[in-house]
Scaffold this motif. Structure first.
Motif, PDB file in Angstrom:
ATOM      1  N   ASP A 260      11.736   2.514  -9.407  1.00 18.21           N
ATOM      2  CA  ASP A 260      10.668   2.876  -8.476  1.00 18.21           C
ATOM      3  C   ASP A 260       9.461   3.358  -9.284  1.00 18.21           C
ATOM      4  OD1 ASP A 260       9.257   3.451  -6.215  1.00 18.21           O
ATOM      5  OD2 ASP A 260      10.685   4.913  -5.408  1.00 18.21           O
ATOM      6  N   GLU A 261       8.421   2.570  -9.310  1.00 15.42           N
ATOM      7  CA  GLU A 261       7.204   2.851 -10.083  1.00 15.42           C
ATOM      8  C   GLU A 261       7.534   3.319 -11.502  1.00 15.42           C
ATOM      9  OE1 GLU A 261       4.043   4.793  -7.982  1.00 15.42           O
ATOM     10  OE2 GLU A 261       4.915   4.267  -6.063  1.00 15.42           O
ATOM     11  N   PRO A 262       8.242   2.485 -12.267  1.00 10.32           N
ATOM     12  CA  PRO A 262       8.792   2.938 -13.553  1.00 10.32           C
ATOM     13  C   PRO A 262       7.759   3.215 -14.635  1.00 10.32           C
ATOM     14  CG  PRO A 262       9.113   0.574 -13.290  1.00 10.32           C
ATOM     15  CD  PRO A 262       8.593   1.093 -11.979  1.00 10.32           C
TER      16      PRO A 262
ATOM     17  N   SER B  99       5.717  -1.219  -7.811  1.00 10.49           N
ATOM     18  CA  SER B  99       4.612  -0.873  -8.704  1.00 10.49           C
ATOM     19  C   SER B  99       3.301  -1.047  -7.974  1.00 10.49           C
ATOM     20  CB  SER B  99       4.658  -1.777  -9.938  1.00 10.49           C
ATOM     21  OG  SER B  99       3.601  -1.442 -10.808  1.00 10.49           O
ATOM     22  N   HIS B 100       2.292  -0.333  -8.502  1.00 11.30           N
ATOM     23  CA  HIS B 100       0.923  -0.573  -8.039  1.00 11.30           C
ATOM     24  C   HIS B 100       0.108  -1.216  -9.161  1.00 11.30           C
ATOM     25  CE1 HIS B 100       1.465   1.618  -4.291  1.00 11.30           C
ATOM     26  NE2 HIS B 100       2.027   2.609  -4.966  1.00 11.30           N
ATOM     27  N   ILE B 101       0.769  -1.498 -10.295  1.00 11.02           N
ATOM     28  CA  ILE B 101       0.018  -2.013 -11.448  1.00 11.02           C
ATOM     29  C   ILE B 101       0.159  -3.541 -11.471  1.00 11.02           C
ATOM     30  CG2 ILE B 101      -0.391  -1.762 -13.926  1.00 11.02           C
ATOM     31  CD1 ILE B 101       1.203   0.866 -13.809  1.00 11.02           C
TER      32      ILE B 101
ATOM     33  N   LYS C 188       0.828  -1.209   0.000  1.00 11.90           N
ATOM     34  CA  LYS C 188       0.000   0.000   0.000  1.00 11.90           C
ATOM     35  C   LYS C 188       0.863   1.259   0.000  1.00 11.90           C
ATOM     36  CE  LYS C 188      -3.865  -1.989   2.550  1.00 11.90           C
ATOM     37  NZ  LYS C 188      -4.728  -1.903   3.728  1.00 11.90           N
ATOM     38  N   ASN C 189       0.269   2.394  -0.361  1.00  7.91           N
ATOM     39  CA  ASN C 189       0.962   3.680  -0.276  1.00  7.91           C
ATOM     40  C   ASN C 189       1.515   3.867   1.133  1.00  7.91           C
ATOM     41  OD1 ASN C 189      -1.643   5.022  -2.291  1.00  7.91           O
ATOM     42  ND2 ASN C 189       0.468   4.852  -2.920  1.00  7.91           N
ATOM     43  N   GLY C 190       2.767   4.298   1.191  1.00 11.66           N
ATOM     44  CA  GLY C 190       3.365   4.625   2.486  1.00 11.66           C
ATOM     45  C   GLY C 190       3.895   3.436   3.265  1.00 11.66           C
ATOM     46  N   VAL C 191       3.877   2.236   2.666  1.00 14.12           N
ATOM     47  CA  VAL C 191       4.300   1.045   3.412  1.00 14.12           C
ATOM     48  C   VAL C 191       5.836   0.966   3.537  1.00 14.12           C
ATOM     49  CG1 VAL C 191       4.513  -0.623   1.515  1.00 14.12           C
ATOM     50  CG2 VAL C 191       3.620  -1.365   3.721  1.00 14.12           C
ATOM     51  N   GLY C 192       6.537   1.741   2.690  1.00 16.28           N
ATOM     52  CA  GLY C 192       8.005   1.780   2.805  1.00 16.28           C
ATOM     53  C   GLY C 192       8.760   1.231   1.603  1.00 16.28           C
ATOM     54  N   LYS C 193       8.117   1.127   0.458  1.00 13.66           N
ATOM     55  CA  LYS C 193       8.789   0.564  -0.734  1.00 13.66           C
ATOM     56  C   LYS C 193       9.950   1.454  -1.189  1.00 13.66           C
ATOM     57  CE  LYS C 193       4.945   0.591  -3.072  1.00 13.66           C
ATOM     58  NZ  LYS C 193       4.103   1.170  -2.008  1.00 13.66           N
ATOM     59  N   THR C 194       9.669   2.762  -1.361  1.00 15.80           N
ATOM     60  CA  THR C 194      10.737   3.680  -1.812  1.00 15.80           C
ATOM     61  C   THR C 194      11.869   3.716  -0.787  1.00 15.80           C
ATOM     62  OG1 THR C 194       9.207   5.021  -3.088  1.00 15.80           O
ATOM     63  CG2 THR C 194      11.250   6.092  -2.414  1.00 15.80           C
ATOM     64  N   THR C 195      11.516   3.727   0.484  1.00 14.17           N
ATOM     65  CA  THR C 195      12.539   3.740   1.538  1.00 14.17           C
ATOM     66  C   THR C 195      13.414   2.492   1.431  1.00 14.17           C
ATOM     67  OG1 THR C 195      11.017   4.961   2.952  1.00 14.17           O
ATOM     68  CG2 THR C 195      12.869   3.874   4.042  1.00 14.17           C
ATOM     69  N   ALA C 196      12.773   1.338   1.216  1.00 16.11           N
ATOM     70  CA  ALA C 196      13.546   0.093   1.092  1.00 16.11           C
ATOM     71  C   ALA C 196      14.473   0.179  -0.128  1.00 16.11           C
ATOM     72  CB  ALA C 196      12.598  -1.100   0.955  1.00 16.11           C
TER      73      ALA C 196
HETATM   74  N1  LIG Z   1      12.100  12.129   3.901  1.00 14.70           N
HETATM   75  C1  LIG Z   1      11.149  11.662   4.719  1.00 14.70           C
HETATM   76  N2  LIG Z   1      11.004  12.163   5.965  1.00 14.70           N
HETATM   77  C2  LIG Z   1      10.067  11.684   6.817  1.00 14.70           C
HETATM   78  N3  LIG Z   1       9.211  10.689   6.517  1.00 14.70           N
HETATM   79  C3  LIG Z   1       9.316  10.154   5.285  1.00 14.70           C
HETATM   80  C4  LIG Z   1      10.272  10.609   4.329  1.00 14.70           C
HETATM   81  N4  LIG Z   1      10.123   9.882   3.186  1.00 14.70           N
HETATM   82  C5  LIG Z   1       9.121   9.022   3.425  1.00 14.70           C
HETATM   83  N5  LIG Z   1       8.639   9.184   4.674  1.00 14.70           N
HETATM   84  C6  LIG Z   1       7.556   8.396   5.297  1.00 14.70           C
HETATM   85  O1  LIG Z   1       7.971   7.026   5.299  1.00 14.70           O
HETATM   86  C7  LIG Z   1       6.869   6.174   5.033  1.00 14.70           C
HETATM   87  C8  LIG Z   1       7.198   5.287   3.848  1.00 14.70           C
HETATM   88  O2  LIG Z   1       7.303   6.108   2.675  1.00 14.70           O
HETATM   89  P1  LIG Z   1       7.723   5.486   1.282  1.00 14.70           P
HETATM   90  O3  LIG Z   1       7.837   6.625   0.314  1.00 14.70           O
HETATM   91  O4  LIG Z   1       8.920   4.622   1.476  1.00 14.70           O
HETATM   92  O5  LIG Z   1       6.452   4.582   0.960  1.00 14.70           O
HETATM   93  P2  LIG Z   1       6.011   3.880  -0.405  1.00 14.70           P
HETATM   94  O6  LIG Z   1       5.604   2.496  -0.031  1.00 14.70           O
HETATM   95  O7  LIG Z   1       7.072   4.018  -1.433  1.00 14.70           O
HETATM   96  O8  LIG Z   1       4.724   4.733  -0.798  1.00 14.70           O
HETATM   97  P3  LIG Z   1       4.012   5.000  -2.234  1.00 14.70           P
HETATM   98  O9  LIG Z   1       3.399   3.707  -2.679  1.00 14.70           O
HETATM   99  O10 LIG Z   1       2.964   6.032  -1.887  1.00 14.70           O
HETATM  100  O11 LIG Z   1       5.060   5.543  -3.187  1.00 14.70           O
HETATM  101  C9  LIG Z   1       5.659   7.095   4.819  1.00 14.70           C
HETATM  102  O12 LIG Z   1       4.941   7.173   6.017  1.00 14.70           O
HETATM  103  C10 LIG Z   1       6.275   8.423   4.481  1.00 14.70           C
HETATM  104  O13 LIG Z   1       5.446   9.483   4.882  1.00 14.70           O
END
Ligand SMILES: Nc1ncnc2c1ncn2[C@@H]1O[C@H](COP(=O)(O)OP(=O)(O)OP(=O)(O)O)[C@@H](O)[C@H]1O
Length: 256
Positions: free
Chosen positions: A164-166, A196-198, A42-50
């Motif tokens: 990341d979501e290419p 991806s979300h697709i 889901k959105n915000g689960v941490g994919k981009t962070t990972a």
């Molecule tokens: N630079 C930042 N500073 C503080 N919190 C952050 C930062 N970047 C992301 N977050 C938080 O970390 C969590 C994970 O964000 P992330 O972007 O990794 O999620 P995601 O799974 O890639 O989301 P999406 O599907 O919407 O792209 C979210 O709660 C987001 O608000």
């Protein structure tokens, strides 16, 4: 040949941006050589962070990441030479032209000019971006920036290509080109990890799906082992919403 050894091994990653607000908790998964892996959640689960942790764009707090024989922590340069990345935002290079950006990335990876041109020329043709290369990136559409970022990210012929979501914002023809590139790299033993979300694209392209929930691994699905009558959408809904498979199916039927 596909899947002989572990190329990427992510072990026990934990991360937080703010004190006491964990974003990732003990995230563990792997990518084999030649494997195409989709990272879902889901959105915000941490994919981009990972993905940023795997790329070394955020500091490792806890856990480890290895690519082949190299650990990101112990051998950062050797590790980073084998990886490349398409981000979900391209704003930091806004003042460069497309051509300057391509050369900048090639310079960073120390790719000689003859090699970079051999790699870039067919990709520039396939994505039809030649006419945009002398414009500043800030004047280009999101999709055109995305295509140039994709082209640049292949200059070092990475063992692991991270995206990341290419597909977001790409036109139909470019999505097709990108899908073919992903498949062709895997066919040559190179691995691809993308978020991806697709679900349709993941279902068609991926060997394996990694589903994240609450900042950690919730389920890994080997698509080659998945009977074709169960759709990825049904499996995904069951995993993230805790909805049984038949209920997930009926939700889909009731909302055409
Ligand atoms: N630079 C930042 N500073 C503080 N919190 C952050 C930062 N970047 C992301 N977050 C938080 O970390 C969590 C994970 O964000 P992330 O972007 O990794 O999620 P995601 O799974 O890639 O989301 P999406 O599907 O919407 O792209 C979210 O709660 C987001 O608000």
């Amino acid at each position: 040949m596909k899947g002989v050894f572990f190329l990427l091994e992510v072990s026990g990653l934990s991360f937080h941006y703010q004190p006491h607000v964990p974003v990732l908790t003990n995230l563990t998964f792997s990518v084999l050589d030649g494997e195409i892996v989709g990272l879902l959640g889901k959105n915000g689960v941490g994919k981009t962070t990972a993905l940023k942790l795997i790329l070394g764009l955020l500091p490792l707090e806890k856990g480890s990441v290895c690519l082949g024989n190299y650990s990101l922590d112990l051998h950062p340069m050797q590790y980073k030479k084998q990886i490349n990345y398409v981000s979900d935002s391209h704003d930091i290079y806004n003042n460069l032209t497309g051509k300057e950006y391509l050369n900048f990335i090639a310079d960073m990876y120390e790719v000689p000019s003859e090699t970079r041109s051999k790699i870039y020329t067919p990709l520039i043709e396939a994505f039809q971006v030649e006419k945009y290369l002398n414009s500043p990136i800030k004047k280009l559409s999101h999709g055109t920036k995305q295509k140039i970022a994709v082209i640049a990210s292949l200059v070092n012929d990475p063992l692991l290509w991270v995206l990341d979501e290419p597909m977001t914002g790409l036109d139909v023809e470019s999505v097709q080109v990108l899908k073919e590139l992903i498949q062709s790299r895997a066919a040559h033993g190179k691995s691809v990890l993308f978020s991806s979300h697709i679900l349709e694209i993941c279902e068609n392209l991926c060997d394996k799906i990694v589903i994240m929930q609450a900042g950690t691994l919730q389920k890994t699905i080997e698509l080659r082992d998945n009977p074709s009558y169960i759709s990825l959408e049904d499996i995904y809904l069951e995993v993230v919403n805790d909805v049984p498979m038949d209920k997930g199916f009926s939700i889909k039927q009731n909302n055409p």
